[in-house]
Design an enzyme around this catalytic site. Structure first.
Site, short mmCIF file in Angstrom:
data_model
loop_
_atom_site.label_atom_id
_atom_site.label_comp_id
_atom_site.label_asym_id
_atom_site.label_seq_id
_atom_site.Cartn_x
_atom_site.Cartn_y
_atom_site.Cartn_z
N GLY A 35 0.76 -1.24 0.00
CA GLY A 35 0.00 0.00 0.00
C GLY A 35 0.80 1.30 0.00
O GLY A 35 0.22 2.36 0.21
N ASP A 65 -5.61 -5.50 -5.18
CA ASP A 65 -4.50 -6.45 -5.12
C ASP A 65 -5.04 -7.85 -4.84
O ASP A 65 -6.13 -8.00 -4.30
CB ASP A 65 -3.48 -6.07 -4.02
CG ASP A 65 -2.10 -6.71 -4.27
OD1 ASP A 65 -1.19 -5.99 -4.71
OD2 ASP A 65 -1.94 -7.93 -4.06
N LYS A 124 4.48 -0.85 -14.29
CA LYS A 124 5.80 -1.47 -14.19
C LYS A 124 6.01 -2.42 -15.37
O LYS A 124 5.12 -3.19 -15.72
CB LYS A 124 5.90 -2.25 -12.87
CG LYS A 124 7.33 -2.66 -12.63
CD LYS A 124 7.60 -3.78 -11.67
CE LYS A 124 6.97 -3.89 -10.36
NZ LYS A 124 7.78 -3.39 -9.26
N1 SAM Z 1 2.87 -0.67 -5.21
C1 SAM Z 1 2.89 -1.51 -4.02
C2 SAM Z 1 3.27 -0.66 -2.85
O1 SAM Z 1 3.71 0.45 -3.07
O2 SAM Z 1 3.10 -1.10 -1.72
C3 SAM Z 1 3.84 -2.66 -4.18
C4 SAM Z 1 3.34 -3.68 -5.18
S1 SAM Z 1 4.22 -5.19 -5.11
C5 SAM Z 1 5.73 -4.77 -5.84
C6 SAM Z 1 3.46 -6.15 -6.36
C7 SAM Z 1 2.05 -6.57 -6.04
O3 SAM Z 1 1.48 -7.11 -7.24
C8 SAM Z 1 1.92 -7.67 -4.99
O4 SAM Z 1 1.25 -7.18 -3.87
C9 SAM Z 1 1.09 -8.75 -5.70
O5 SAM Z 1 0.12 -9.34 -4.86
C10 SAM Z 1 0.43 -7.95 -6.80
N2 SAM Z 1 -0.06 -8.75 -7.93
C11 SAM Z 1 0.64 -9.60 -8.71
N3 SAM Z 1 -0.17 -10.16 -9.64
C12 SAM Z 1 -1.41 -9.64 -9.44
C13 SAM Z 1 -2.67 -9.82 -10.08
N4 SAM Z 1 -2.82 -10.66 -11.12
N5 SAM Z 1 -3.74 -9.12 -9.61
C14 SAM Z 1 -3.62 -8.28 -8.55
N6 SAM Z 1 -2.44 -8.07 -7.90
C15 SAM Z 1 -1.36 -8.74 -8.34
#
Ligand code: SAM
Length: 295
Positions: A53, A81, A162
């Protein structure tokens, strides 16, 4: 301390704790903002792949700031998420998979017919180390983000997603350019050089005139033609972002950053709320799981 744990606890990890961000990723969005001013006139935002978050925190501090009461009264942030996220004031949270079309429907539902100014996606799959496969899965998340953007973003709006700088990046940016007037690949200074990650900053959302329906259906017939022209297409710009003063994620800094200042330890802002081993831990406590044999 092992290599990986050393790598993770860099200057931005520390600053995140000191400044109250849930993850060091917060600085990626802040540095992208510094270079592209993506928050300008923004009130409605979708934060995809938002857990734990920190991007939602950045967005909520920006949109609900005391300084801009008018924006604060009408702003909306919807965060999605796969994982659960601890609530953040002013952020609507949705647990779901962004590649599932039903998730887009739910996001749209929260906007009551209004359009978003900005869609951000920091989605990252669990990488396996095979560049082609990791890049393919990552790009599925970008495509899902684009799909949701086409359904919720206002004309002229911005999407930040990303991406992996792998062999298919030119193809991806070419596809994104079909929907946005300007696409730039940005590498925030807080993102380590060793990481393939970068961010596609897609500005001036302008859907093609003949676009109706789903992104994948629209783009699929164009791919053979684009592939044959790929070598002659103009490459999108690649820019480093974050100010001159920004710390270098690959350098080691002393604990005391300013002379005469004493370093203070800060606990993580958000320890994991539902780690994968949670059930095992609970079962162990209840005596339903034998203790691990470490002998
Ligand atoms: N932007 C976030 C932050 O600032 O806290 C960090 C994001 S983290 C690098 C990547 C996230 O992508 C993870 O929490 C993972 O659960 C989510 N994710 C990966 N594949 C996903 C999908 N198909 N649908 C939803 N979330 C996904």
């Amino acid at each position: 301390m092992g290599k990986s744990s050393k790598d993770k606890r860099d200057i931005y990890y520390r600053l995140a704790k000191e400044q109250g961000w849930r993850a060091r990723s917060a600085f990626k969005l802040l540095q992208i903002q510094e270079t592209f001013n993506i928050f300008r006139d923004v009130k409605m935002v979708v934060d995809l792949c938002a857990a734990p978050g920190s991007w939602s925190q950045v967005l909520s501090r920006q949109l609900y700031s005391e300084a801009d009461r008018e924006c604060a009264s009408t702003a909306k942030i919807v965060a999605v998420d796969l994982q659960l996220m601890t609530p953040i004031e002013g952020v609507i949270q949705l647990q779901g998979d962004i590649t599932d079309p039903r998730t887009a429907e739910q996001v749209i539902g929260y906007f009551d017919g209004q359009r978003a100014d900005l869609v951000v996606c920091d989605g990252a799959p669990d990488v396996i180390g095979l560049v082609d496969i990791d890049e393919y899965i990552q790009h599925q998340l970008v495509m899902a983000s684009l799909d949701i953007s086409t359904r919720i973003l206002k004309t002229g709006g911005t999407m930040v997603a990303k991406v992996f700088r792998g062999p298919k990046i030119a193809m991806l940016t070419t596809l994104l350019s079909q929907f946005f007037g300007k696409v730039t690949i940005a590498k925030p200074k807080c993102s380590r050089d060793s990481s393939l990650e970068a961010f596609a900053v897609c500005e001036q959302y302008t859907p093609p005139i003949d676009f109706t329906g789903r992104v994948q259906d629209f783009l699929a017939p164009m791919i053979p033609d684009l592939l044959s022209k790929l070598a002659s297409l103009k490459p999108v710009p690649f820019v480093a972002c974050g100010g001159e003063e920004a710390y270098d994620a690959d350098r080691t800094y002393p604990l005391t950053l300013k002379e005469g200042e004493e370093y203070q330890h800060h606990a993580p802002v958000q320890p994991p709320i539902h780690p994968p081993y949670e059930l095992a831990q609970k079962m162990r406590k209840e005596g339903k799981l034998a203790s691990q044999n470490t002998g």
